[in-house]
Design a protein around this motif. Structure first.
Motif, PDB file in Angstrom:
ATOM      1  N   MET A 193       0.573  -1.176  -0.061  1.00  0.00           N
ATOM      2  CA  MET A 193      -0.121   0.102   0.096  1.00  0.00           C
ATOM      3  C   MET A 193       1.004   1.224  -0.309  1.00  0.00           C
ATOM      4  SD  MET A 193      -3.057  -0.186   2.519  1.00  0.00           S
ATOM      5  CE  MET A 193      -2.500  -0.659   3.162  1.00  0.00           C
ATOM      6  N   GLU A 194       0.669   2.288  -0.963  1.00  0.00           N
ATOM      7  CA  GLU A 194       0.998   3.599  -0.564  1.00  0.00           C
ATOM      8  C   GLU A 194       0.339   4.900  -0.185  1.00  0.00           C
ATOM      9  OE1 GLU A 194       1.415   4.324  -4.902  1.00  0.00           O
ATOM     10  OE2 GLU A 194       3.087   3.143  -5.518  1.00  0.00           O
ATOM     11  N   LYS A 195      -1.216   4.528   0.259  1.00  0.00           N
ATOM     12  CA  LYS A 195      -1.939   5.654   0.843  1.00  0.00           C
ATOM     13  C   LYS A 195      -2.641   5.083   1.369  1.00  0.00           C
ATOM     14  CE  LYS A 195      -4.377   9.669   0.506  1.00  0.00           C
ATOM     15  NZ  LYS A 195      -4.507  11.192  -0.363  1.00  0.00           N
ATOM     16  N   LEU A 196      -3.107   4.998   2.665  1.00  0.00           N
ATOM     17  CA  LEU A 196      -4.426   4.507   3.135  1.00  0.00           C
ATOM     18  C   LEU A 196      -5.373   5.872   3.631  1.00  0.00           C
ATOM     19  CD1 LEU A 196      -6.638   2.256   4.879  1.00  0.00           C
ATOM     20  CD2 LEU A 196      -4.873   2.706   6.797  1.00  0.00           C
ATOM     21  N   THR A 197      -6.740   5.820   3.726  1.00  0.00           N
ATOM     22  CA  THR A 197      -7.664   6.967   4.427  1.00  0.00           C
ATOM     23  C   THR A 197      -8.501   6.166   4.611  1.00  0.00           C
ATOM     24  OG1 THR A 197      -7.002   8.419   2.800  1.00  0.00           O
ATOM     25  CG2 THR A 197      -8.976   8.824   4.099  1.00  0.00           C
ATOM     26  N   VAL A 198      -8.739   6.527   5.680  1.00  0.00           N
ATOM     27  CA  VAL A 198      -9.910   6.397   7.256  1.00  0.00           C
ATOM     28  C   VAL A 198     -10.624   7.179   7.189  1.00  0.00           C
ATOM     29  CG1 VAL A 198     -10.524   4.506   9.232  1.00  0.00           C
ATOM     30  CG2 VAL A 198      -8.102   4.394   8.126  1.00  0.00           C
ATOM     31  N   ARG A 199     -11.993   7.498   6.607  1.00  0.00           N
ATOM     32  CA  ARG A 199     -12.754   8.255   7.155  1.00  0.00           C
ATOM     33  C   ARG A 199     -14.555   7.574   7.974  1.00  0.00           C
ATOM     34  NH1 ARG A 199     -11.711   9.122   1.706  1.00  0.00           N
ATOM     35  NH2 ARG A 199     -11.000  10.766   1.896  1.00  0.00           N
ATOM     36  N   ASP A 200     -15.387   8.224   7.862  1.00  0.00           N
ATOM     37  CA  ASP A 200     -16.391   8.244   8.290  1.00  0.00           C
ATOM     38  C   ASP A 200     -17.556   8.424   7.269  1.00  0.00           C
ATOM     39  OD1 ASP A 200     -18.263  10.931   8.833  1.00  0.00           O
ATOM     40  OD2 ASP A 200     -15.694   9.900   9.899  1.00  0.00           O
ATOM     41  N   ARG A 201     -18.455   8.244   6.660  1.00  0.00           N
ATOM     42  CA  ARG A 201     -19.738   8.071   5.076  1.00  0.00           C
ATOM     43  C   ARG A 201     -20.328   9.590   6.331  1.00  0.00           C
ATOM     44  NH1 ARG A 201     -22.690   2.692   5.210  1.00  0.00           N
ATOM     45  NH2 ARG A 201     -20.863   1.400   4.980  1.00  0.00           N
ATOM     46  N   ASP A 202     -19.823  10.257   7.403  1.00  0.00           N
ATOM     47  CA  ASP A 202     -20.962  11.407   8.433  1.00  0.00           C
ATOM     48  C   ASP A 202     -20.070  12.776   7.461  1.00  0.00           C
ATOM     49  OD1 ASP A 202     -22.980   9.932   8.618  1.00  0.00           O
ATOM     50  OD2 ASP A 202     -22.370  10.561  10.816  1.00  0.00           O
ATOM     51  N   GLY A 203     -18.428  12.064   7.037  1.00  0.00           N
ATOM     52  CA  GLY A 203     -17.649  13.135   6.615  1.00  0.00           C
ATOM     53  C   GLY A 203     -16.910  14.648   7.499  1.00  0.00           C
ATOM     54  N   GLU A 204     -16.933  12.982   8.754  1.00  0.00           N
ATOM     55  CA  GLU A 204     -16.495  14.169   9.510  1.00  0.00           C
ATOM     56  C   GLU A 204     -14.754  14.168  10.227  1.00  0.00           C
ATOM     57  OE1 GLU A 204     -17.953  12.760  14.183  1.00  0.00           O
ATOM     58  OE2 GLU A 204     -20.179  13.612  13.609  1.00  0.00           O
ATOM     59  N   GLY A 205     -14.223  13.766   9.767  1.00  0.00           N
ATOM     60  CA  GLY A 205     -12.613  12.937   9.523  1.00  0.00           C
ATOM     61  C   GLY A 205     -12.319  12.385   9.677  1.00  0.00           C
ATOM     62  N   ALA A 206     -10.571  12.016   9.269  1.00  0.00           N
ATOM     63  CA  ALA A 206     -10.482  11.458   8.184  1.00  0.00           C
ATOM     64  C   ALA A 206      -8.980  11.156   8.796  1.00  0.00           C
ATOM     65  CB  ALA A 206     -10.141  11.188   6.605  1.00  0.00           C
ATOM     66  N   VAL A 207      -8.699   9.727   9.176  1.00  0.00           N
ATOM     67  CA  VAL A 207      -7.153   9.839   9.285  1.00  0.00           C
ATOM     68  C   VAL A 207      -6.625   9.137   7.567  1.00  0.00           C
ATOM     69  CG1 VAL A 207      -5.563   8.008  10.108  1.00  0.00           C
ATOM     70  CG2 VAL A 207      -7.324   9.166  11.789  1.00  0.00           C
ATOM     71  N   VAL A 208      -5.391   9.989   7.518  1.00  0.00           N
ATOM     72  CA  VAL A 208      -4.616   9.497   6.806  1.00  0.00           C
ATOM     73  C   VAL A 208      -2.740   8.997   6.883  1.00  0.00           C
ATOM     74  CG1 VAL A 208      -3.182  10.493   4.866  1.00  0.00           C
ATOM     75  CG2 VAL A 208      -5.399  11.479   4.752  1.00  0.00           C
TER      76      VAL A 208
END
Length: 310
Positions: A193-208
């Motif tokens: 993997m070169e990039k991992l993004t973890v977010r929620d469907r409500d669009g509150e936050g993202a971990v990259v």
């Protein structure tokens, strides 16, 4: 041989990359041997994880609770009728997908229980631990063409607002560190993997996490230096650069009440001079309500707070 069989494999893989959704690709694998082979070569994936829980409207009444407990008691005598729930981890779901370069993981909902009208948006970058974090939030948004920016606030209003801003920031940091921890096995398993993004469907936050951050994390785990606490990654000592406006009027005519921008970095790692670069990189610059709010808040006076590891 039908017309579809004549399509070259690279073209089919490119089509499957446009699909992205892991559940759909898993279904494609059952179509034929060829699809079973090609679907796993997709390198850009979206993994949606459903989060099962009870909402307030689904809480049991006294009668429902009674029958539920009665059923559990009866079911205990007949274990043959009970089926253990299957919990599939991201690693198990992605078994066979060994050429992932870009992975988006999406959780069912956000982590905040906010008062009506309030909104929070944050972004965190991780390696072995937190590298940077930014959050923009407000208590309410209204369309008011006559409103003007407000800077004046009493001491009690400042203290109350500061408490809210700190609570928002700490809650978001805990949510980010929990998501980072939950992806640990996935990061260790998929070294491609070169990039991992973890977010929620409500669009509150993202971990990259980028390739360098994931490599750093794997090396930390290999050395046995991983720092975790209660099923989340430990947040190090941090420096919070905080800006706020009791009332912030945007060019679009929207007025944000108790608007806040907080930029967080590990203590001693970097200066506060690149707040603008980090914040605009996280939320854009003037191309949406959040980007416009960030641009306006960056012009406000900055307050700096230090916070110990937690």
């Amino acid at each position: 041989m039908d017309a579809f069989d004549a399509i070259p494999d690279p073209v089919v893989i490119d089509i499957l990359n446009k699909v992205r959704d892991v559940k759909t690709l898993i279904r494609c694998r059952s179509v034929s041997k060829r699809f079973n082979s090609l679907a796993t070569e997709s390198d850009s994936l979206l993994l949606q994880l459903d989060q099962i829980g009870e909402s307030d409207s689904e809480k049991d009444s006294a009668i429902t609770s009674f029958f539920r407990s009665l059923f559990k008691s009866v079911n205990g005598f007949f274990p043959i009728f009970s089926k253990p729930a299957k919990i599939l981890t991201p690693v198990k779901i992605l078994a066979g997908f060994d050429q992932i370069r870009n992975l988006d993981v999406e959780f069912y909902g956000g982590d905040f229980k906010l008062e009506k009208g309030a909104a929070v948006k944050w972004k965190a970058e991780f390696g072995e631990s937190l590298k940077s974090f930014a959050i923009v939030a407000f208590r309410s948004a209204t369309v008011n063409t006559s409103a003007i920016d407000g800077d004046a606030e009493t001491d009690s209003e400042f203290v109350s607002g500061l408490k809210t801003r700190v609570v928002w920031t700490i809650s978001a940091l805990m949510a980010a560190s929990t998501r980072h921890y939950e992806m640990r096995d996935l990061v260790k398993e998929h070294k491609e993997m070169e990039k991992l993004t973890v977010r929620d469907r409500d669009g509150e936050g993202a971990v990259v996490m980028d390739a360098a951050g994931m490599k750093e994390y794997r090396e930390t785990v290999a050395r046995g230096d991983e720092k975790v606490s209660r099923e989340r990654t430990v947040v190090p000592n941090v420096r919070m650069s905080m800006r706020n406006a009791p009332s912030l009027k945007l060019k679009s005519g929207i007025c944000l009440e108790a608007a806040t921008l907080v930029v967080v970095r590990p203590s001693g790692v970097a200066s506060d001079d690149d707040d603008a670069e980090l914040a605009t990189g996280a939320f854009g610059f003037g191309d949406c309500m959040y980007g416009e709010a960030v641009a306006a808040l960056l012009k406000r006076r900055r307050n700096v707070l230090e916070m110990n590891s937690f």
